[in-house]
Write an enzyme that holds these catalytic residues in place. Structure first.
Site, PDB file in Angstrom:
ATOM      1  N   ASP A  28       1.186   8.449   2.043  1.00 24.57           N
ATOM      2  CA  ASP A  28       2.080   8.094   0.958  1.00 24.57           C
ATOM      3  C   ASP A  28       1.297   7.930  -0.344  1.00 24.57           C
ATOM      4  O   ASP A  28       0.267   7.254  -0.371  1.00 24.57           O
ATOM      5  CB  ASP A  28       2.841   6.811   1.291  1.00 24.57           C
ATOM      6  CG  ASP A  28       4.251   6.870   0.772  1.00 24.57           C
ATOM      7  OD1 ASP A  28       4.413   6.801  -0.459  1.00 24.57           O
ATOM      8  OD2 ASP A  28       5.185   7.011   1.588  1.00 24.57           O
ATOM      9  N   SER A  81       9.211   8.359  -2.691  1.00 25.44           N
ATOM     10  CA  SER A  81       9.128   8.442  -1.235  1.00 25.44           C
ATOM     11  C   SER A  81      10.457   8.814  -0.585  1.00 25.44           C
ATOM     12  O   SER A  81      10.487   9.463   0.453  1.00 25.44           O
ATOM     13  CB  SER A  81       8.627   7.110  -0.671  1.00 25.44           C
ATOM     14  OG  SER A  81       7.408   6.775  -1.295  1.00 25.44           O
ATOM     15  N   HIS A 140      14.265   4.407 -10.438  1.00 24.06           N
ATOM     16  CA  HIS A 140      15.327   3.569  -9.873  1.00 24.06           C
ATOM     17  C   HIS A 140      16.623   3.661 -10.673  1.00 24.06           C
ATOM     18  O   HIS A 140      17.712   3.468 -10.131  1.00 24.06           O
ATOM     19  CB  HIS A 140      14.886   2.098  -9.832  1.00 24.06           C
ATOM     20  CG  HIS A 140      13.806   1.844  -8.832  1.00 24.06           C
ATOM     21  ND1 HIS A 140      14.063   1.511  -7.526  1.00 24.06           N
ATOM     22  CD2 HIS A 140      12.459   1.905  -8.944  1.00 24.06           C
ATOM     23  CE1 HIS A 140      12.917   1.364  -6.874  1.00 24.06           C
ATOM     24  NE2 HIS A 140      11.927   1.602  -7.712  1.00 24.06           N
ATOM     25  N   ASP A 171       7.226   1.653 -13.504  1.00 28.54           N
ATOM     26  CA  ASP A 171       7.417   3.099 -13.619  1.00 28.54           C
ATOM     27  C   ASP A 171       7.271   3.559 -15.069  1.00 28.54           C
ATOM     28  O   ASP A 171       7.320   4.753 -15.355  1.00 28.54           O
ATOM     29  CB  ASP A 171       8.810   3.487 -13.106  1.00 28.54           C
ATOM     30  CG  ASP A 171       8.987   3.111 -11.642  1.00 28.54           C
ATOM     31  OD1 ASP A 171       8.021   3.283 -10.882  1.00 28.54           O
ATOM     32  OD2 ASP A 171      10.076   2.643 -11.271  1.00 28.54           O
ATOM     33  N   ARG A 206      11.333  -7.062 -12.595  1.00 34.09           N
ATOM     34  CA  ARG A 206      11.774  -6.401 -11.362  1.00 34.09           C
ATOM     35  C   ARG A 206      11.066  -6.862 -10.096  1.00 34.09           C
ATOM     36  O   ARG A 206      11.651  -6.863  -9.011  1.00 34.09           O
ATOM     37  CB  ARG A 206      11.603  -4.886 -11.487  1.00 34.09           C
ATOM     38  CG  ARG A 206      10.174  -4.466 -11.796  1.00 34.09           C
ATOM     39  CD  ARG A 206      10.021  -2.956 -11.838  1.00 34.09           C
ATOM     40  NE  ARG A 206       9.999  -2.403 -10.486  1.00 34.09           N
ATOM     41  CZ  ARG A 206       9.900  -1.101 -10.241  1.00 34.09           C
ATOM     42  NH1 ARG A 206       9.841  -0.236 -11.237  1.00 34.09           N
ATOM     43  NH2 ARG A 206       9.863  -0.664  -8.997  1.00 34.09           N
ATOM     44  N   ARG A 213      12.360  -5.482  -1.662  1.00 35.80           N
ATOM     45  CA  ARG A 213      12.877  -4.518  -0.695  1.00 35.80           C
ATOM     46  C   ARG A 213      12.369  -4.832   0.701  1.00 35.80           C
ATOM     47  O   ARG A 213      11.391  -5.546   0.885  1.00 35.80           O
ATOM     48  CB  ARG A 213      12.497  -3.096  -1.086  1.00 35.80           C
ATOM     49  CG  ARG A 213      11.030  -2.809  -1.089  1.00 35.80           C
ATOM     50  CD  ARG A 213      10.801  -1.334  -1.333  1.00 35.80           C
ATOM     51  NE  ARG A 213       9.390  -1.066  -1.570  1.00 35.80           N
ATOM     52  CZ  ARG A 213       8.931   0.110  -1.942  1.00 35.80           C
ATOM     53  NH1 ARG A 213       9.734   1.115  -2.140  1.00 35.80           N
ATOM     54  NH2 ARG A 213       7.634   0.292  -2.131  1.00 35.80           N
ATOM     55  N   ARG A 286      18.483   4.479  -7.026  1.00 32.73           N
ATOM     56  CA  ARG A 286      17.580   4.467  -5.877  1.00 32.73           C
ATOM     57  C   ARG A 286      17.895   3.261  -5.005  1.00 32.73           C
ATOM     58  O   ARG A 286      18.100   2.148  -5.493  1.00 32.73           O
ATOM     59  CB  ARG A 286      16.132   4.431  -6.351  1.00 32.73           C
ATOM     60  CG  ARG A 286      15.169   4.290  -5.199  1.00 32.73           C
ATOM     61  CD  ARG A 286      13.788   4.724  -5.577  1.00 32.73           C
ATOM     62  NE  ARG A 286      12.788   4.087  -4.733  1.00 32.73           N
ATOM     63  CZ  ARG A 286      11.492   4.235  -4.867  1.00 32.73           C
ATOM     64  NH1 ARG A 286      11.023   5.004  -5.827  1.00 32.73           N
ATOM     65  NH2 ARG A 286      10.649   3.624  -4.068  1.00 32.73           N
ATOM     66  N   LYS A 361       7.288   1.439   4.818  1.00 29.54           N
ATOM     67  CA  LYS A 361       7.555   2.878   4.854  1.00 29.54           C
ATOM     68  C   LYS A 361       8.211   3.325   6.168  1.00 29.54           C
ATOM     69  O   LYS A 361       8.382   4.527   6.394  1.00 29.54           O
ATOM     70  CB  LYS A 361       6.260   3.681   4.639  1.00 29.54           C
ATOM     71  CG  LYS A 361       5.610   3.442   3.285  1.00 29.54           C
ATOM     72  CD  LYS A 361       6.417   4.011   2.114  1.00 29.54           C
ATOM     73  CE  LYS A 361       5.762   3.682   0.785  1.00 29.54           C
ATOM     74  NZ  LYS A 361       6.506   4.227  -0.372  1.00 29.54           N
ATOM     75  N   ASP A 430       0.044   4.626  -1.826  1.00 30.26           N
ATOM     76  CA  ASP A 430       1.182   4.314  -2.692  1.00 30.26           C
ATOM     77  C   ASP A 430       1.322   2.824  -2.955  1.00 30.26           C
ATOM     78  O   ASP A 430       1.400   2.388  -4.096  1.00 30.26           O
ATOM     79  CB  ASP A 430       2.464   4.837  -2.053  1.00 30.26           C
ATOM     80  CG  ASP A 430       3.623   4.764  -3.027  1.00 30.26           C
ATOM     81  OD1 ASP A 430       3.445   5.217  -4.173  1.00 30.26           O
ATOM     82  OD2 ASP A 430       4.693   4.260  -2.672  1.00 30.26           O
ATOM     83  N   HIS A 434       0.381   1.126  -6.524  1.00 26.69           N
ATOM     84  CA  HIS A 434       1.375   0.483  -7.393  1.00 26.69           C
ATOM     85  C   HIS A 434       0.876  -0.833  -7.998  1.00 26.69           C
ATOM     86  O   HIS A 434       1.414  -1.296  -8.987  1.00 26.69           O
ATOM     87  CB  HIS A 434       2.665   0.196  -6.618  1.00 26.69           C
ATOM     88  CG  HIS A 434       3.606   1.350  -6.575  1.00 26.69           C
ATOM     89  ND1 HIS A 434       3.975   2.059  -7.701  1.00 26.69           N
ATOM     90  CD2 HIS A 434       4.272   1.925  -5.542  1.00 26.69           C
ATOM     91  CE1 HIS A 434       4.827   3.020  -7.348  1.00 26.69           C
ATOM     92  NE2 HIS A 434       5.013   2.965  -6.052  1.00 26.69           N
ATOM     93  N   ASP A 471       3.841  12.681   0.373  1.00 27.21           N
ATOM     94  CA  ASP A 471       5.221  12.730  -0.140  1.00 27.21           C
ATOM     95  C   ASP A 471       5.298  12.806  -1.660  1.00 27.21           C
ATOM     96  O   ASP A 471       6.313  13.220  -2.213  1.00 27.21           O
ATOM     97  CB  ASP A 471       6.029  11.527   0.362  1.00 27.21           C
ATOM     98  CG  ASP A 471       5.395  10.192  -0.008  1.00 27.21           C
ATOM     99  OD1 ASP A 471       4.225  10.167  -0.432  1.00 27.21           O
ATOM    100  OD2 ASP A 471       6.076   9.156   0.135  1.00 27.21           O
ATOM    101  N   HIS A 472       4.247  12.383  -2.344  1.00 26.94           N
ATOM    102  CA  HIS A 472       4.175  12.414  -3.814  1.00 26.94           C
ATOM    103  C   HIS A 472       2.819  11.867  -4.199  1.00 26.94           C
ATOM    104  O   HIS A 472       2.103  11.312  -3.370  1.00 26.94           O
ATOM    105  CB  HIS A 472       5.290  11.575  -4.466  1.00 26.94           C
ATOM    106  CG  HIS A 472       5.290  10.140  -4.038  1.00 26.94           C
ATOM    107  ND1 HIS A 472       4.350   9.218  -4.483  1.00 26.94           N
ATOM    108  CD2 HIS A 472       6.082   9.460  -3.164  1.00 26.94           C
ATOM    109  CE1 HIS A 472       4.582   8.049  -3.911  1.00 26.94           C
ATOM    110  NE2 HIS A 472       5.612   8.168  -3.106  1.00 26.94           N
ATOM    111  N   HIS A 501       4.081   6.571  -9.704  1.00 25.43           N
ATOM    112  CA  HIS A 501       3.823   7.861  -9.064  1.00 25.43           C
ATOM    113  C   HIS A 501       3.405   8.851 -10.150  1.00 25.43           C
ATOM    114  O   HIS A 501       3.382   8.520 -11.331  1.00 25.43           O
ATOM    115  CB  HIS A 501       5.094   8.356  -8.377  1.00 25.43           C
ATOM    116  CG  HIS A 501       5.586   7.434  -7.314  1.00 25.43           C
ATOM    117  ND1 HIS A 501       6.860   7.497  -6.799  1.00 25.43           N
ATOM    118  CD2 HIS A 501       4.985   6.401  -6.682  1.00 25.43           C
ATOM    119  CE1 HIS A 501       7.008   6.546  -5.880  1.00 25.43           C
ATOM    120  NE2 HIS A 501       5.893   5.879  -5.795  1.00 25.43           N
TER     121      HIS A 501
END
Length: 559
Positions: A28, A81, A140, A171, A206, A213, A286, A361, A430, A434, A471-472, A501
């Site tokens: 990831d 992701s 998002h 982001d 955020r 999450r 998202r 994940k 990932d 972040h 994935d990115h 990302h």
């Protein structure tokens, strides 16, 4: 397709055998970029991934993992992701999140749907509340979509509107929140001139308010609930622009971690708590960081924190955030219908499947991989294992995360010979990327590389095949850059850290003792993306992919 002529049966591949154990490894946040000190993958010791890249050139290549290749509106949109795993699993490109919302807003279809008509019933006597990430990051949510929705709702009878903002800085650049709030305020002022009572009611960063999450920390959601629903927060302001500017002055505070605030009137009373009879829309497209607040807003039976009040509201998401939980039950924009994913096909063709990751994940190698669908297709042929992620800390504190544990589970599944496909996601690049902590991200990349080695060693022992991809991008570029690609500096001359990302392509490597001689990457799919991986993997399992799948990346040449 009428059900009568549809069959799950896949055609046999003319040249490739069935029955090989395949390890499908997704790193990831692992993109490919130039070698420099801000490329943590380059800086880290990654002998396994290096050996794949520097091995047989026809067994390693790059694929696109952002923008149109994964169903996003433009090639300026970084991958993520969710869309990445959708593409990897589905083998086709579906219009995603932002794109679905864009077209629903553009055509006005959003206002004809069940979801909008449901919340509209509150407009006459109640308030419309909009909760979400105030950002143009496009991961998002997007600010322009919020502004269109405000306009559309006010034109369709919303007389009193309250916006509950969450600042970004993850982001997008830290500090950009101020400009976004000013833009929003400007539009709200225009609505007020037209006689609509429209204001910002609350806010917060955020990562500290609302957008947790995977049930990592319900306190985050509670802080949001207290401000948005109860109208209570430690900080009170009369003006949202002032609120964000002042709170950013607190030491160690940034957009991501802004403390919660409420906007109050002259008498000190909150201007926009959520009460019985109101309508609420969470406007992020998202899903992952909206599921928890959706549960709090929708579920009558709820024990994660004391809600104090559970107002009788009409609630809708921008989209449905979880197809299995049917959450929320009302939403403004219909999801992409992702049917006939590679996972479902393979299981119906007898491919025994094991999937594993850690909590952050796990949904990606299962739910998103399987076309936004929870659960098993055939429980007797599948096993999904979730390893609990560390909670209560940021991931740079323990950057190795659960990479070793995931690799051990994969190794055991491979050596058990009970499975034909062993699929994992290694989240380190990932999740640690972040945090913006470069040293920790280097440690994270090394840990992921060691996990890949353990899995490839097991494949070697059983005569299997490996497919290693990502994935990115994220960890391969940790600095903001100008148009020339040079690192951007802040006013103190320090580099501006990139926590998001990227737009970089990602590697894919194939190999292993079970790989038939003559298998190599084709030269005629230069623009291949993540969606081409599914057909590739189906071929390696000994099957032809369905005709509407994106083409395979491999060919078999007779030696």
């Amino acid at each position: 397709m009428g059900s009568s002529e549809f069959s799950w049966k896949l055609k046999d591949h003319p040249k490739l055998p069935k029955g090989k154990t395949i390890a499908m490894v997704v790193l990831d946040g692992w993109g490919e970029a130039g070698a420099n000190k801000y490329n943590c993958i380059h800086v880290a010791e990654t002998p396994t991934m290096d050996s794949l890249k520097n091995g047989a050139p026809e067994k390693w290549r790059l694929v696109k993992a952002h923008g149109k290749a994964v169903g996003l509106p433009t090639d300026d949109d970084m991958g993520n992701s969710e869309v990445g795993h959708n593409a990897l699993g589905a083998g086709r490109i579906f219009a995603q999140g932002a794109k679905l919302v864009d077209s629903a807003l553009e055509t006005g279809k959003i206002y004809d749907g069940e979801g909008f008509n449901y919340i509209k019933e509150s407009f006459a006597s109640g308030t419309l509340h909009l909760i979400g990430l105030l950002s143009d990051g496009g991961v998002h949510s997007r600010l322009d979509q919020l502004l269109l929705l405000l306009k559309g709702a006010s034109e369709r009878g919303a007389k009193r509107i309250r916006v509950h903002i969450l600042t970004d800085g993850r982001d997008v650049l830290d500090g950009s929140s101020v400009g976004f709030v000013e833009t929003l305020e400007n539009d709200l002022a225009k609505l007020r001139e037209k006689g609509v009572d429209a204001r910002v009611a609350s806010g917060g960063g955020r990562m500290y308010v609302t957008m947790d999450r995977y049930e990592n920390d319900w306190e985050v959601v509670k802080r949001g609930w207290d401000a948005q629903v109860l109208g209570e927060a430690p900080h009170k302001f009369k003006d949202p622009v002032e609120a964000v500017k002042k709170l950013r002055e607190i030491p160690d505070t940034n957009d991501q971690y802004l403390p919660p605030f409420v906007i109050v009137d002259e008498s000190g009373k909150a201007v926009g708590p959520i009460v019985d009879g109101d309508a609420v829309v969470t406007f992020n497209f998202r899903a992952d960081r909206m599921v928890m607040i959706a549960k709090a807003l929708e579920y009558e039976n709820f024990d994660k924190f004391d809600r104090v009040r559970f107002p009788k509201i009409r609630y809708a998401g921008m989209l449905q955030y979880d197809g299995e939980l049917k959450l929320p039950s009302r939403y403004l924009v219909e999801p992409p219908e992702i049917e006939r994913t590679s996972g479902e096909y393979l299981v119906h063709n007898g491919v025994r499947t094991f999937a594993c990751s850690e909590t952050v994940k796990f949904g990606h190698v299962t739910f998103f991989w399987n076309g936004n669908r929870s659960g098993y297709f055939k429980p007797e042929l599948e096993e999904y294992v979730e390893i609990p992620s560390d909670s209560g800390i940021t991931f740079n504190v323990k950057p190795k995360m659960k990479a070793l544990e995931i690799a051990e589970k994969a190794r055991d599944a491979i050596l058990s010979r009970k499975f034909d496909q062993v699929r994992v996601n290694l989240p380190n690049g990932d999740m640690v990327g972040h945090t913006g902590d470069i040293e920790a991200t280097v440690v994270a990349c090394k840990a992921a590389d060691e996990a890949v080695k353990m899995i490839l060693d097991a494949i070697e022992q059983v005569g299997g095949i490996y497919v290693v991809t990502a994935d990115h991008g994220n960890a391969e570029d940790m600095v903001k850059r100008n148009k020339k690609g040079e690192p951007l500096l802040d006013k103190n001359g320090n580099i501006q850290i990139l926590t998001s990302h990227t737009l970089e392509p990602v590697p894919i490597a194939i190999g292993g003792p079970g790989l038939a001689p003559g298998v190599r990457f084709r030269k005629d799919v230069p623009n291949g993306g993540l969606a081409n991986v599914a057909a590739t993997v189906m071929n390696l399992h000994g099957f032809e992919a369905p005709s509407d799948y994106e083409t395979t990346l491999i060919e078999v040449v007779d030696n």
